[in-house]
Design a protein around this motif. Structure first.
Motif, mmCIF file in Angstrom:
data_model
loop_
_atom_site.group_PDB
_atom_site.id
_atom_site.type_symbol
_atom_site.label_atom_id
_atom_site.label_comp_id
_atom_site.label_asym_id
_atom_site.label_seq_id
_atom_site.Cartn_x
_atom_site.Cartn_y
_atom_site.Cartn_z
ATOM 1 N N UNK A 1 0.629 -1.223 -0.071
ATOM 2 C CA UNK A 1 -0.109 -0.085 0.007
ATOM 3 C C UNK A 1 0.816 1.485 -0.134
ATOM 4 N N UNK A 2 1.847 1.456 1.026
ATOM 5 C CA UNK A 2 2.592 2.695 0.898
ATOM 6 C C UNK A 2 3.896 2.704 0.420
ATOM 7 N N UNK A 3 4.366 1.393 -0.140
ATOM 8 C CA UNK A 3 5.697 1.137 -0.825
ATOM 9 C C UNK A 3 6.660 1.400 0.118
ATOM 10 N N UNK A 4 6.564 1.340 1.158
ATOM 11 C CA UNK A 4 7.596 1.573 2.023
ATOM 12 C C UNK A 4 8.026 0.355 3.051
ATOM 13 N N UNK A 5 9.001 0.564 3.714
ATOM 14 C CA UNK A 5 9.700 -0.621 4.314
ATOM 15 C C UNK A 5 8.859 -0.614 5.861
ATOM 16 N N UNK A 6 8.768 -2.030 6.461
ATOM 17 C CA UNK A 6 8.369 -2.083 7.593
ATOM 18 C C UNK A 6 9.484 -1.931 8.701
ATOM 19 N N UNK A 7 9.464 -1.422 9.929
ATOM 20 C CA UNK A 7 10.363 -1.652 10.828
ATOM 21 C C UNK A 7 10.441 -3.011 11.523
ATOM 22 N N UNK A 8 11.685 -3.681 11.233
ATOM 23 C CA UNK A 8 11.763 -4.805 11.760
ATOM 24 C C UNK A 8 13.146 -4.628 12.862
ATOM 25 N N UNK A 9 13.953 -3.928 12.651
ATOM 26 C CA UNK A 9 15.024 -3.872 13.170
ATOM 27 C C UNK A 9 14.798 -2.880 14.368
ATOM 28 N N UNK A 10 14.566 -3.246 15.637
ATOM 29 C CA UNK A 10 14.046 -2.459 16.328
ATOM 30 C C UNK A 10 14.911 -1.449 17.250
ATOM 31 N N UNK A 11 16.285 -2.120 17.491
ATOM 32 C CA UNK A 11 17.380 -1.267 18.077
ATOM 33 C C UNK A 11 18.420 -1.440 17.407
ATOM 34 N N UNK A 12 19.425 -0.390 17.562
ATOM 35 C CA UNK A 12 20.750 -0.721 17.041
ATOM 36 C C UNK A 12 21.453 -1.639 17.445
ATOM 37 N N UNK A 13 22.329 -2.595 16.705
ATOM 38 C CA UNK A 13 23.062 -3.507 17.003
ATOM 39 C C UNK A 13 24.203 -3.631 16.460
ATOM 40 N N UNK A 14 25.341 -4.124 16.803
ATOM 41 C CA UNK A 14 26.705 -4.160 16.108
ATOM 42 C C UNK A 14 26.900 -5.871 16.006
ATOM 43 N N UNK A 15 27.099 -6.289 14.728
ATOM 44 C CA UNK A 15 27.047 -7.597 14.754
ATOM 45 C C UNK A 15 28.900 -7.930 13.926
#
Length: 324
Positions: free
Chosen positions: A225-239
């Motif tokens: 509908x919006x052609x936008x992404x959904x927020x899946x990564x909730x918090x910053x994280x270093x890998x």
């Protein structure tokens, strides 16, 4: 005697101070790497104040910290945030006077953009780049999803690529589906701590999964509908990456408010505007409507891209005084 026993018991519950680096911040709990690869969950002792500015998160991913280990719970208490060599931050919200530190102590930042699904606005790109410029963090641009581009999208990509390369920003075309330029990115990130940022849905987390499938981080499809992404990564994280490097994944950002900049210094962080500003008639020229402005003349001649100048004007109109 009773007080002495209580004091000894209290002290024995804690080890000596340890030094670590923050891998993940949830706002109240922090995952910390220390020693020879050990991980511990920590909380904050009291209120940690950061001198430079008011922030919503006194401890950020990438921070070097001192902490005490509580023996009973095998958890840590952060007692001090050590000096940061740099950071990236943004305005926490449109109504907030506070800022949010996205990450600290990073070697470079990659802004991931897409031409479609979703489309990354040019002003968003410019706001991010001038923030990186202001805090002296080297920035590069990843143009993702190139396998989806038709003729119009390719033309726009080539225009933006030429625009930003011309002012000194390296641009890397990427297709995760076709694995285009994956090795190029690995080489650029090898042995460094890199931050990846961008709008929701541009492919940041998918790239990390491609680099290290063992992470198995959650991703989602673009909203039809919006052609936008959904927020899946909730918090910053270093890998940690298999190619000897660390990458900080960040939640998708839909807006990027610039922070802690005087109105009369914003043009310093637009590279091409700053260079040409030296030819302006007045030293305090803001490049708005002053006579003898070399910057506006350069825009009219096409020597400065109108889109970049438009971003500059919009940022200048965004606040009276400081952006905090």
């Amino acid at each position: 005697m009773g007080r002495a026993v209580f004091f000894l018991t209290f002290v024995s519950n804690y080890c000596l101070l340890e030094k670590g680096i923050v891998l993940k911040s949830t706002g109240s709990r922090y995952r910390v790497l220390y020693g020879d690869g050990k991980i511990i969950d920590c909380s904050i002792k009291g209120k940690l104040r950061i001198k430079e500015f008011r922030t919503t998160n006194p401890v950020a991913v990438g921070d070097n910290i001192l902490f005490e280990i509580e023996k009973k719970t095998n958890s840590g208490i952060i007692t001090e945030v050590l000096d940061r060599r740099n950071w990236i931050l943004r305005k926490a919200s449109n109504l907030s006077k506070h800022s949010q530190i996205i990450a600290a102590n990073i070697d470079q930042v990659f802004l991931m953009i897409t031409i479609i699904l979703p489309e990354t606005p040019v002003e968003f790109i410019d706001r991010f780049l001038i923030t990186a410029e202001a805090y002296r963090v080297p920035a590069k641009i990843i143009i993702n999803k190139t396998d989806l581009y038709g003729e119009n999208e390719m033309a726009k990509m080539e225009y933006l690529e030429a625009l930003y390369k011309n002012i000194g920003y390296e641009c890397i075309r990427l297709s995760l589906k076709e694995e285009t330029n994956m090795d190029v990115l690995k080489q650029l990130m090898k042995g460094k701590t890199s931050l990846i940022s961008g709008n929701s849905g541009v492919g940041k987390t998918t790239l990390l999964n491609a680099f290290n499938p063992l992470l198995n981080l959650k991703t989602a499809e673009i909203s039809n509908y919006h052609k936008q992404g959904k927020h899946i990564t909730t918090f910053p994280e270093m890998h940690k990456m298999p190619f000897d490097g660390y990458i900080i994944d960040t939640p998708g950002i839909r807006g990027f408010g610039v922070v802690d900049m005087e109105r009369n210094e914003i043009y310093h962080f637009f590279r091409e505007i700053f260079t040409i500003s030296k030819e302006c008639r007045f030293n305090n020229c803001l490049h708005l409507d002053e006579p003898g402005c070399a910057v506006r003349e350069a825009v009219e001649k096409g020597e400065i891209a109108f889109l970049r100048y438009k971003s500059y004007l919009n940022i200048m109109d965004g606040d009276n005084g400081k952006y905090r």
